[in-house]
Design an enzyme around this catalytic site. Structure first.
Site, PDB file in Angstrom:
ATOM      1  N   CYS A 190      41.271  38.188  41.515  1.00  0.00           N
ATOM      2  CA  CYS A 190      40.449  37.713  40.405  1.00  0.00           C
ATOM      3  C   CYS A 190      40.362  38.725  39.271  1.00  0.00           C
ATOM      4  O   CYS A 190      40.074  38.370  38.140  1.00  0.00           O
ATOM      5  CB  CYS A 190      39.048  37.358  40.896  1.00  0.00           C
ATOM      6  SG  CYS A 190      38.156  38.722  41.674  1.00  0.00           S
ATOM      7  N   GLU A 214      30.672  34.482  41.844  1.00  0.00           N
ATOM      8  CA  GLU A 214      31.712  35.481  41.598  1.00  0.00           C
ATOM      9  C   GLU A 214      32.999  34.728  41.277  1.00  0.00           C
ATOM     10  O   GLU A 214      33.634  34.162  42.162  1.00  0.00           O
ATOM     11  CB  GLU A 214      31.886  36.380  42.825  1.00  0.00           C
ATOM     12  CG  GLU A 214      30.651  37.185  43.190  1.00  0.00           C
ATOM     13  CD  GLU A 214      30.285  38.225  42.131  1.00  0.00           C
ATOM     14  OE1 GLU A 214      31.147  38.546  41.288  1.00  0.00           O
ATOM     15  OE2 GLU A 214      29.149  38.710  42.139  1.00  0.00           O
TER      16      GLU A 214
END
Length: 537
Positions: A259, A225
């Site tokens: 993110c 991720e």
């Protein structure tokens, strides 16, 4: 439950203990106790109360590590995890059931094919610093749900949260099955030298490559991720005030250390000035006394990240049109927008992962898409503000986007039940909700061949019979529903299947089994007749 409010000093796990922890976790999985569904539910319930009981301590730790305001910590970490746990507790007994509504040839219906959900085994979870609680515990929820044992390695950049997390895991969860290992590079290296059944990593592409390379040595599957230089697009058809407000929120939340947050915003040329005015209006609305004096704005995690972000601002050729204030002594960088005129500007070529971003003027959505594809072909997120057709075009035409939000900043990440994951440089695999269970689950195909079916399977045994092969191929043949030009032709069978579909999978399954029995009976009869004829002759 009474909880000591004191946060222990950060302490690295010894290398000897790391080896012991890995052995214990593997032994716990080998004991088969994690296969028990009720055991998993008990662990999830205990984890729920662990997070609930330790919420005040986690809030203090998150404030200490990253300056995270309590509201952001409750919304983005604590509440998110409790919601994820609630879903897993509610749905786990359904998730673990065998899948039987499958597509397979009619002749295999007597085998009753099914997909069984098996845990992968013992897994390693390596987490980041920006959401140091949620991004470690959310994968753990999936691992527990799937029946795995797990070792968590939190980021050393968020040491207070790491120590509180270790306390919760050791106090609430099964001591042999779940562990927290703290440390820096040596401890992480020692963990990677152990054999795992899966590695789950959240962080940056540089470290991800190291982990993936190490995992490849033992053919260990990985979920990565990551992030990316995420784009946003604002057209002249958008509600500019709302777009500015929502995008500014996306870069002030967690001081932009998200993110999914935008790295740059492509804005149609004729509304750039108005968009900047609305940005500054929202800035003043969010922080009447300025962000530095606000209790609702966080800080940069450490000096290394501060210097990286400050260097982007110092080397840009663009013009700062909002914010710009910095203070290294307090790890403070104000939300900052920079108007640039080149996609080669440092503000465009570097991933900010902080409260700074660039504004890049474009003529239209087509140019915006070209910019997106060139700057970063595989970012984690896309955010679009415009007309319905522009939003749809912006969603579909960039080459590869992990996920997208229309008319807001990364709200696709706010729904804890939906899959979260990137593509290409922004990651591989997905989790959250059902996807977390799937992430740590092996889907095992299982069939059971009944004894009576051997007559139908005679074709596979030597000596081979051309007549039986012909019959078998006829029974398993498929008449194409398309002509030689590729045009689909829908006959009676298609419409019969549609009608059966109205009755749901049960009706289809019953028909398949009935027809399979008929086919098997027919095969048995014809083969017996064939052998009898040969005997009589």
């Amino acid at each position: 439950m009474a909880v000591d409010s004191k946060i222990l000093p950060f302490e690295a796990t010894s290398l000897e203990d790391i080896a012991r922890v890995a052995v214990e976790a593997r032994a716990a999985y080998a004991s088969q106790k994690t296969k028990n569904i009720e055991w998993r539910l008990v662990q999830l319930r205990k984890l729920y109360w662990g997070i609930t009981d330790y919420t005040p301590k986690f809030l203090d730790a998150l404030k200490q590590d990253i300056g995270k305001p309590s509201t952001e910590a409750l919304l983005g970490e604590i509440s998110y995890l409790l919601s994820d746990l609630h879903l897993s507790l509610k749905k786990l007994k359904t998730w673990v059931k065998d899948d039987t509504d499958l597509d397979y040839p009619l002749t295999f219906a007597p085998l009753k094919p099914r997909i069984r959900k098996e845990p992968l085994g013992t897994v390693l979870i390596i987490g980041p610093y920006n959401y140091p609680l949620m991004l470690n515990i959310a994968p753990l929820i999936g691992a527990i749900s799937a029946g795995c044992t797990a070792v968590i390695k939190p980021s050393e950049s968020a040491p207070a949260t790491a120590m509180v997390m270790k306390e919760v895991v050791e106090k609430y969860l099964d001591p042999g099955s779940f562990h927290v290992v703290n440390g820096t590079v040596p401890e992480t290296t020692a963990l990677l030298n152990e054999k795992w059944d899966k590695i789950f990593y959240t962080g940056n592409p540089t470290v991800a490559r190291i982990i993936a390379k190490k995992a490849a040595e033992t053919l260990t599957p990985v979920t990565l991720e990551l992030g990316g230089r995420n784009p946003a697009f604002v057209s002249k058809a958008a509600n500019l005030a709302l777009a500015a407000r929502r995008l500014l929120w996306g870069k002030t939340n967690n001081a932009g250390q998200v993110c999914m947050s935008h790295n740059y915003v492509c804005v149609e040329q004729e509304v750039v000035d108005d968009f900047i005015k609305f940005l500054n209006a929202s800035y003043n609305d969010f922080f009447p006394q300025g962000p530095k004096a606000s209790p609702d704005y966080g800080s940069i995690i450490n000096e290394r990240q501060f210097d990286r972000l400050k260097n982007m601002l110092d080397t840009t050729s663009g013009k700062i049109v909002m914010g710009g204030e910095t203070d290294k002594s307090e790890l403070f960088i104000a939300p900052t927008a920079v108007l640039v005129d080149s996609i080669d500007d440092p503000m465009m070529t570097n991933e900010s992962f902080g409260p700074i971003w660039s504004i890049y003027p474009v003529d239209d959505v087509e140019e915006a898409i070209k910019v997106m594809n060139k700057v970063d072909p595989t970012p984690l997120s896309l955010m679009t503000f415009g007309s319905k057709s522009e939003n749809e075009q912006g969603n579909s035409q960039p080459r590869h986007i992990g996920r997208a939000t229309i008319n807001d900043a990364y709200m696709h990440g706010a729904v804890s039940t939906l899959p979260f994951g990137g593509v290409g440089e922004s990651g591989t695999g997905a989790y959250h909700g059902r996807a977390s269970f799937d992430c740590f689950t092996h889907r095992r195909t299982v069939v059971a061949t009944p004894n009576w079916l051997d007559k139908l399977l005679r074709v596979r045994y030597a000596p081979y019979s051309p007549a039986e092969l012909k019959q078998y191929l006829w029974m398993n043949s498929h008449r194409p529903d398309f002509d030689r030009s590729g045009k689909q032709v829908r006959g009676l069978g298609y419409w019969l299947w549609i009608v059966l579909g109205l009755g749901g999978p049960t009706a289809k399954g019953a028909l398949l089994r009935w027809l399979a029995v008929l086919a098997a009976g027919y095969a048995y009869f014809t083969q017996s007749h064939h052998h009898l004829t040969r005997f009589l002759s």
